[in-house]
Design an enzyme around this catalytic site. Structure first.
Site, mmCIF file in Angstrom:
data_model
loop_
_atom_site.group_PDB
_atom_site.id
_atom_site.type_symbol
_atom_site.label_atom_id
_atom_site.label_comp_id
_atom_site.label_asym_id
_atom_site.label_seq_id
_atom_site.Cartn_x
_atom_site.Cartn_y
_atom_site.Cartn_z
ATOM 1 N N LYS A 123 -24.832 -19.260 22.719
ATOM 2 C CA LYS A 123 -23.841 -19.019 21.455
ATOM 3 C C LYS A 123 -22.789 -20.255 21.598
ATOM 4 O O LYS A 123 -21.930 -20.153 22.356
ATOM 5 C CB LYS A 123 -23.212 -17.756 21.521
ATOM 6 C CG LYS A 123 -22.393 -17.489 20.272
ATOM 7 C CD LYS A 123 -21.883 -16.020 20.110
ATOM 8 C CE LYS A 123 -21.428 -15.692 18.572
ATOM 9 N NZ LYS A 123 -20.270 -16.613 18.169
ATOM 10 N N TYR A 239 -30.493 -24.250 14.794
ATOM 11 C CA TYR A 239 -31.303 -23.056 15.324
ATOM 12 C C TYR A 239 -31.796 -22.258 14.609
ATOM 13 O O TYR A 239 -32.185 -21.080 14.752
ATOM 14 C CB TYR A 239 -30.633 -22.288 16.330
ATOM 15 C CG TYR A 239 -28.890 -22.102 15.933
ATOM 16 C CD1 TYR A 239 -28.765 -21.111 14.935
ATOM 17 C CD2 TYR A 239 -27.757 -22.607 16.543
ATOM 18 C CE1 TYR A 239 -27.535 -20.690 14.362
ATOM 19 C CE2 TYR A 239 -26.721 -22.380 15.961
ATOM 20 C CZ TYR A 239 -26.533 -21.400 15.033
ATOM 21 O OH TYR A 239 -25.349 -21.112 14.496
ATOM 22 N N LYS A 327 -21.272 -11.340 24.163
ATOM 23 C CA LYS A 327 -20.142 -12.286 24.239
ATOM 24 C C LYS A 327 -19.685 -12.259 25.702
ATOM 25 O O LYS A 327 -19.543 -11.359 26.338
ATOM 26 C CB LYS A 327 -18.964 -11.804 23.631
ATOM 27 C CG LYS A 327 -19.126 -11.632 21.980
ATOM 28 C CD LYS A 327 -18.766 -13.255 21.552
ATOM 29 C CE LYS A 327 -17.685 -12.845 20.806
ATOM 30 N NZ LYS A 327 -17.143 -13.866 19.771
ATOM 31 N N CYS A 421 15.671 -14.741 51.836
ATOM 32 C CA CYS A 421 14.180 -14.684 52.037
ATOM 33 C C CYS A 421 13.998 -13.123 51.886
ATOM 34 O O CYS A 421 14.586 -12.129 52.745
ATOM 35 C CB CYS A 421 13.827 -15.211 53.371
ATOM 36 S SG CYS A 421 12.060 -14.811 53.469
ATOM 37 N N CYS A 424 12.638 -12.022 55.674
ATOM 38 C CA CYS A 424 13.541 -11.945 56.861
ATOM 39 C C CYS A 424 15.130 -12.024 56.599
ATOM 40 O O CYS A 424 16.005 -11.754 57.521
ATOM 41 C CB CYS A 424 13.214 -12.985 57.875
ATOM 42 S SG CYS A 424 13.919 -14.574 57.180
ATOM 43 N N CYS A 444 10.833 -15.909 60.816
ATOM 44 C CA CYS A 444 10.312 -15.384 59.439
ATOM 45 C C CYS A 444 9.210 -14.638 59.793
ATOM 46 O O CYS A 444 8.072 -15.544 59.755
ATOM 47 C CB CYS A 444 10.479 -16.378 58.489
ATOM 48 S SG CYS A 444 10.001 -15.655 56.750
#
Ligand code: AMP
Length: 703
Positions: A123, A239, A327, A421, A424, A444
């Site tokens: 398609k 087509y 589809k 952070c 940590c 960490c």
């Protein structure tokens, strides 16, 4: 959009429906009247689907003017109207394979209980076109318009190079005697490359870009000046025929052959299928190849092949009963951005991550997507609580494209990077001139976890089975802190690893001997990976896979690399001062040096593969270039390993196929490189031929 979930949004349904209607009307205007859509079709469909769902759940909210109630298309005033002699229908859609199966069952029923042969075609995502030939000469080209009346675009279509102005003589004998006018139908489209070039030019010239190749094709076709259309590089695939009784042939398959003979451009990817499973297989293959095609497709059209059967089945008000469009899953959806969280990477970089209400996009569920960095979050102006557009194309990582501004609630919140952070609690820093925020704490745990996972990942040391859950447990119980610790794990201790969960009797769940034995074997196998992979696995700042290979070629042992100065490193092709500094610094960090020493003691590769003196590999492949694609599933070799062996025999290994490529080696699930090889006539070797070549050094003469 909700994929069957309850409504995601806090607003009352009536208010949400009204907001959606306003937004949809705005986009319809942009699309049809201005030829300038500002969101993708998929995102538009997603909004429409949500509105339909609300209206289905609350029928009292449906209004006569709701966009869900509208049928048909749009006829412009700029071009002369053309009334189609035979209506140009739309197609019914099957949104998934189940719906396709249901259609095939209905079709079989309508055909006396047996599924008739079905002609399957791509398609093409373009604009429909009808070309009328009188006595073999092109006299008119018309758009579909609303199906009954289209626009006369003859002058413009004449400029499209693959449209024959006259039918080829060979084909004329199939026309039924007495028929002097034929209307042939197909799709006019813009190849992806031309679309990109057009938009790039629009950008430099300060014009608005087209949203997608389909709109670019439709827009280019409806130009006042045919010279502009001519420059736009449109193509066609034909087509169909308006009246199949004009030709002496029995069905669609023959029609396609005839169209080709008559001089039209006909898509080569067609298949006549005799069974439902063959149709499904074709659809799945096409979906997989979608990205590699040079033009856009949005599905597969399945047509009952025989014209007589087509006539017997007929049409509904909108579409033929004898055809269906399968589809492809849409590549964009809208959903709710619930939150933005932060992920800490192995180098300490903090990455904002969009936490989404899960949606199925392009066939897989998306619940999270990276937002890359704070600048990106602000540039896209996405806020927590927004309705956002999410995109996922093929294998591509899901991406948040941006918010639907008109649907932003008042409560939407602008997001900022946290100052500490989340893993940590250390303060976060931002290097000058860099976009990334970073946690620079050496302790960490999030960074340690990421480094460990990176080492075990596919492209690095590939320790099969060492995934996030197990590594997290190993880190939490203090057994593994760095990558060298992997190599001292025993089967017995892994077998009793507490997985942090309990069974129904309240007993702790342990890893068990079966998995433990597999993990130990996988750890063992990782000791002999290539030197380049070890370098990549170490997670040295800025050293990705390709750079690791370049470095391993230039410094074939860990000692040589550790002793290298920044200048020597920067002299390598593709290694700039930033990478050189990263590598240099890595070997000046005592913790890293000790990890490397422990890896060496554990027997992990510390040098590039060399051949013992006097045992040199004959360079029988010198002068040849290979490209590897797909998975080498039978030998268990990775592509890198196969590439290293080819290189050891003197060959060059490249990442992309060109006319200069000597051979493409295609493993399983080979992708676009395979197609490219076929189109350039480059010989393709399968895995067995590759193994034979590695063993004997002989290049196959016939492939
Ligand atoms: P839709 O516009 O989604 O209703 O889909 C119907 C349209 O698909 C037709 O009007 C054609 O323009 C287009 N189409 C693209 N490729 C084909 C194909 N191979 N066969 C039939 N229709 C096609």
């Amino acid at each position: 959009m909700t994929d069957g979930q309850e409504s995601l949004f806090e607003e009352a349904p009536a208010a949400r429906a009204e907001a959606l209607r306003r937004e949809i009307e705005h986009h319809s205007y942009q699309y049809y009247a201005l030829d300038n859509p500002t969101i993708s079709d998929a995102a538009f469909d997603s909004l429409m689907r949500e509105l339909r769902e609300i209206e289905a759940a609350h029928p009292e909210l449906v209004t006569a003017s709701s966009p869900t109630q509208r049928v048909g298309g749009y006829v412009g005033e700029q071009f002369a109207p053309v009334v189609h002699e035979q209506r140009m229908y739309s197609l019914d859609n099957a949104m998934d394979l189940d719906e396709l199966d249901a259609w095939m069952e209905r079709t079989a029923e309508a055909c006396g209980g047996v599924l008739p042969p079905l002609c399957c075609e791509l398609k093409i995502d373009g604009s429909s076109i009808a070309l009328t030939y009188e006595d073999g000469v092109l006299v008119r080209a018309a758009t579909r318009g609303d199906g009954t009346t289209g626009e006369d675009v003859t002058v413009n279509m004449r400029t499209v190079r693959d449209v024959p102005l006259r039918l080829r003589a060979d084909a004329l004998s199939a026309i039924v005697p007495g028929v002097d006018s034929l209307e042939l139908r197909g799709e006019v489209y813009m190849p992806k490359k031309s679309f990109e070039a057009l938009n790039a030019a629009a950008e430099t010239e300060g014009r608005a870009p087209f949203a997608n190749p389909r709109n670019a094709a439709a827009g280019s076709l409806r130009q006042k000046d045919p010279a502009v259309t001519k420059m736009r590089d449109l193509s066609t695939f034909m087509y169909a025929i308006a009246d199949d009784r004009s030709l002496e042939m029995a069905g669609q398959w023959e029609l396609l052959q005839w169209l080709r003979e008559a001089g039209f451009h006909v898509n080569p990817d067609v298949r006549l299928c005799e069974s439902a499973s063959a149709v499904r297989a074709f659809c799945e293959e096409c979906l997989e190849r979608r990205e590699s095609l040079p033009y856009e497709i949005d599905g597969v059209v399945v047509k009952v092949n025989e014209f007589a059967r087509q006539r017997a089945m007929g049409f509904t008000a909108r579409a033929p009963r004898w055809a269906i469009a399968f589809k492809f899953p849409p590549e964009e959806k809208t959903t709710l951005l619930r939150d933005i969280t932060v992920q800490v990477g192995r180098t300490g970089a903090l990455t904002p991550v969009a936490e989404l209400v899960p949606v199925v996009v392009a066939g897989s569920t998306v619940a999270r997507a990276t937002l890359h960095n704070l600048d990106e979050v602000h540039r896209k102006d996405v806020r927590v609580g927004d309705t956002v557009i999410v995109r996922k194309a093929g294998d591509v990582i899901p991406e948040v494209l941006g918010p639907v501004l008109a649907l932003r609630p008042e409560t939407a919140r602008v997001w900022e990077m946290p100052s500490v952070c989340p893993s940590c609690g250390s303060p976060v820093v931002r290097d000058e001139g860099e976009v990334a925020f970073r946690c620079i704490s050496i302790d960490c745990p999030a960074q340690a976890l990421e480094r460990l996972l990176h080492w075990a990942s596919r492209g690095a040391l590939d320790i099969d089975g060492m995934g996030e859950e197990i590594v997290s447990r190993l880190v939490e119980c203090g057994r593994v802190a760095d990558v060298a610790d992997y190599y001292s794990l025993s089967e017995d201790e892994l077998a009793v690893l507490d997985m942090g969960r309990v069974n129904k009797d309240g007993e702790a769940i342990r890893l068990g001997h079966t998995i433990a034995a597999k993990l130990v074997a996988a750890i063992d196998a990782s000791r002999t990976r290539t030197f380049a992979r070890v370098l990549f696995g170490l997670g040295i700042r800025h050293v990705g896979k390709t750079t690791a290979e370049v470095i391993a070629d230039g410094f074939p042992s860990m000692e040589a690399l550790a002793a290298a100065g920044e200048d020597e490193l920067a002299a390598l092709d593709g290694v700039g001062p930033k990478i050189a500094h990263g590598v240099w610094l890595f070997f000046r960090t005592p913790d890293n040096v000790s990890v490397i020493e422990r890896l060496r003691a554990a027997g992990v590769t510390m040098a590039a593969e060399t051949v013992a003196p006097g045992e040199e590999v004959p360079q029988v492949l010198s002068g040849l270039t290979f490209v590897l694609t797909g998975t080498l599933a039978h030998s268990g070799m990775t592509r890198d390993e196969a590439g290293a062996r080819l290189k050891a025999m003197g060959a060059k290994v490249s990442g992309s196929v060109s006319k200069k490529t000597s051979f493409v080696v295609a493993g399983e699930a080979a992708g676009s490189k395979y197609d490219k090889a076929a189109s350039l006539g480059v010989p393709v070797l399968d895995e067995a031929q590759l193994l034979n070549l590695l063993e004997t050094g002989e290049v196959p003469r016939e492939v």
